[in-house]
Design a protein around this motif. Structure first.
Motif, PDB file in Angstrom:
ATOM      1  N   TRP A  78       0.810  -1.210   0.000  1.00 25.23           N
ATOM      2  CA  TRP A  78       0.000   0.000   0.000  1.00 25.23           C
ATOM      3  C   TRP A  78       0.846   1.264   0.000  1.00 25.23           C
ATOM      4  N   ILE A  79       2.044   1.207   0.555  1.00 30.84           N
ATOM      5  CA  ILE A  79       2.932   2.372   0.456  1.00 30.84           C
ATOM      6  C   ILE A  79       3.247   2.677  -1.003  1.00 30.84           C
ATOM      7  N   ALA A  80       3.460   1.626  -1.795  1.00 31.32           N
ATOM      8  CA  ALA A  80       3.863   1.804  -3.189  1.00 31.32           C
ATOM      9  C   ALA A  80       2.681   1.992  -4.141  1.00 31.32           C
ATOM     10  N   ALA A  81       1.489   1.621  -3.723  1.00 33.69           N
ATOM     11  CA  ALA A  81       0.332   1.630  -4.627  1.00 33.69           C
ATOM     12  C   ALA A  81      -0.088   3.050  -4.981  1.00 33.69           C
ATOM     13  N   SER A  82      -0.742   3.174  -6.138  1.00 34.10           N
ATOM     14  CA  SER A  82      -1.244   4.484  -6.569  1.00 34.10           C
ATOM     15  C   SER A  82      -2.721   4.662  -6.245  1.00 34.10           C
TER      16      SER A  82
END
Length: 369
Positions: free
Chosen positions: A38-42
């Motif tokens: 989720w940190i990396a998700a857009s």
């Protein structure tokens, strides 16, 4: 003491987020792997609250593609920061960020015995709209709550539509049809057997890959056989879905099935109209109590460009609302009920394939004029 600051979470916050997850929750924790995702998700808003470099809370909102619906997925406040208004600050900041990204509604689930959290959500305007039984790992029930975070007018008309999840990758049409028929007739069967019966009656035999999907005239005929009045609207004449099949033999079979559906419609009083389907048409049918199935392209939902049937539950000046029978990887059943789709998005979503097919099935009680 410095004030709390809120900012978007970054990769270097992973350890702090994991520590908050362990301290704030005794079950249903997000794993380190999911937090990293989720940190990396857009398709999310993820905020972390800090004081003097120490993480005291975080909030995660998921933004589902192709809809104007957001979901508060997790809200955590460290024990020593409770009572300071941090939960409210996180949530209102998340709402503002989510609104800026075009979402109209925020939904959430909360344990029904978590009175403190429920009180917070109610104070911010969230309203209960259902219960999800045995939702958490410890078998507690969850309250379903929703808030309109960007103003839109009240729905012009809304149908009470039960939700049914398709049980195969190829039965979205039958699942959507069952939801529509059950809205008009509460005794309508919602079962896998009925789902497969409807598919057998309405299938096109072949699609691009896998089993065949459902033809609009086939779905209209199936509804008519069950005592409803049905019509199919198609924006062009001729066999459908041929552009997704390469084999000449398969194309010939699809053409034959199409011809048989059209002939059966003529014999059984099912109207087939060759016209575009406007949103004004949809609004008029919904206002008179009809249920409508619409074929969409899933490109805006999952980037797969697959044909997919959904049931329209309501329409207002800003959005159409759909029951989608197929939850995605990051969706629950809660997210698939009366999903708001902006009108401008729906215009593009309801065109399928190179031929830009637009089609709908209108189902009414037989006594309708």
């Amino acid at each position: 003491m410095t004030e709390l600051s809120l900012r978007a979470a970054r990769p270097e916050d992973l350890d702090a987020l994991c520590a908050l997850e362990q301290r704030c929750f005794s079950s249903d924790r997000l794993s380190r792997r999911r937090l990293r995702h989720w940190i990396a998700a857009s398709n999310r808003e993820l905020l972390i609250a800090l004081r003097d470099g120490v993480a005291l809370g975080y909030g995660l909102v998921l933004l589902h593609r192709g809809t104007r619906l957001a979901r508060l997925y997790s809200l955590a406040v460290a024990p020593e920061a409770r009572g300071l208004g941090l939960g409210k600050q996180l949530l209102t900041t998340l709402e503002a960020a989510t609104t800026r990204r075009g979402r109209l509604y925020m939904r959430l689930e909360v344990a029904e015995d978590n009175q403190q959290a429920i009180g917070l959500y109610q104070s911010l305007g969230y309203q209960r709209f259902g219960t999800w039984n045995d939702y958490y790992e410890d078998h507690q029930n969850a309250l379903r709550m929703q808030k309109r975070i960007r103003y839109v007018p009240e729905n012009l008309q809304a149908n009470r539509v039960p939700w049914y999840q398709q049980t195969t990758p190829f039965t979205c049409g039958p699942a959507a049809a069952m939801m529509a028929m059950a809205s008009l007739r509460p005794t309508q069967e919602l079962s896998r057997g009925e789902e497969l019966d409807l598919w057998r009656e309405a299938t096109t035999i072949y699609m691009t890959a896998g089993h065949g999907g459902c033809h609009p005239v086939g779905l209209a005929l199936a509804a008519q056989r069950r005592g409803f009045k049905a019509q199919a609207l198609i924006n062009r004449q001729g066999p459908l879905f041929l552009d997704g099949v390469r084999s000449s033999e398969k194309k010939a079979l699809i053409e034959l099935v199409h011809e048989r559906f059209i002939a059966s419609a003529q014999d059984n009083g099912v109207t087939v109209r060759y016209q575009d389907v406007s949103q004004d048409d949809l609004a008029r049918w919904i206002a008179r109590g009809a249920m409508i199935l619409v074929l969409i392209s899933t490109w805006r939902l999952d980037r797969k460009k697959a044909p997919h049937w959904v049931a329209i539950t309501a329409i207002d000046e800003e959005c159409l609302y759909i029951n989608d029978p197929d939850p995605g990887d990051d969706q629950s059943a809660l997210d698939c009920q009366s999903m708001p789709i902006a009108r401008s998005d729906f215009d593009r979503m309801s065109l399928f394939g190179r031929d830009r097919l637009r089609t709908a099935v209108v189902i009414e009680n037989a006594r309708a004029d």
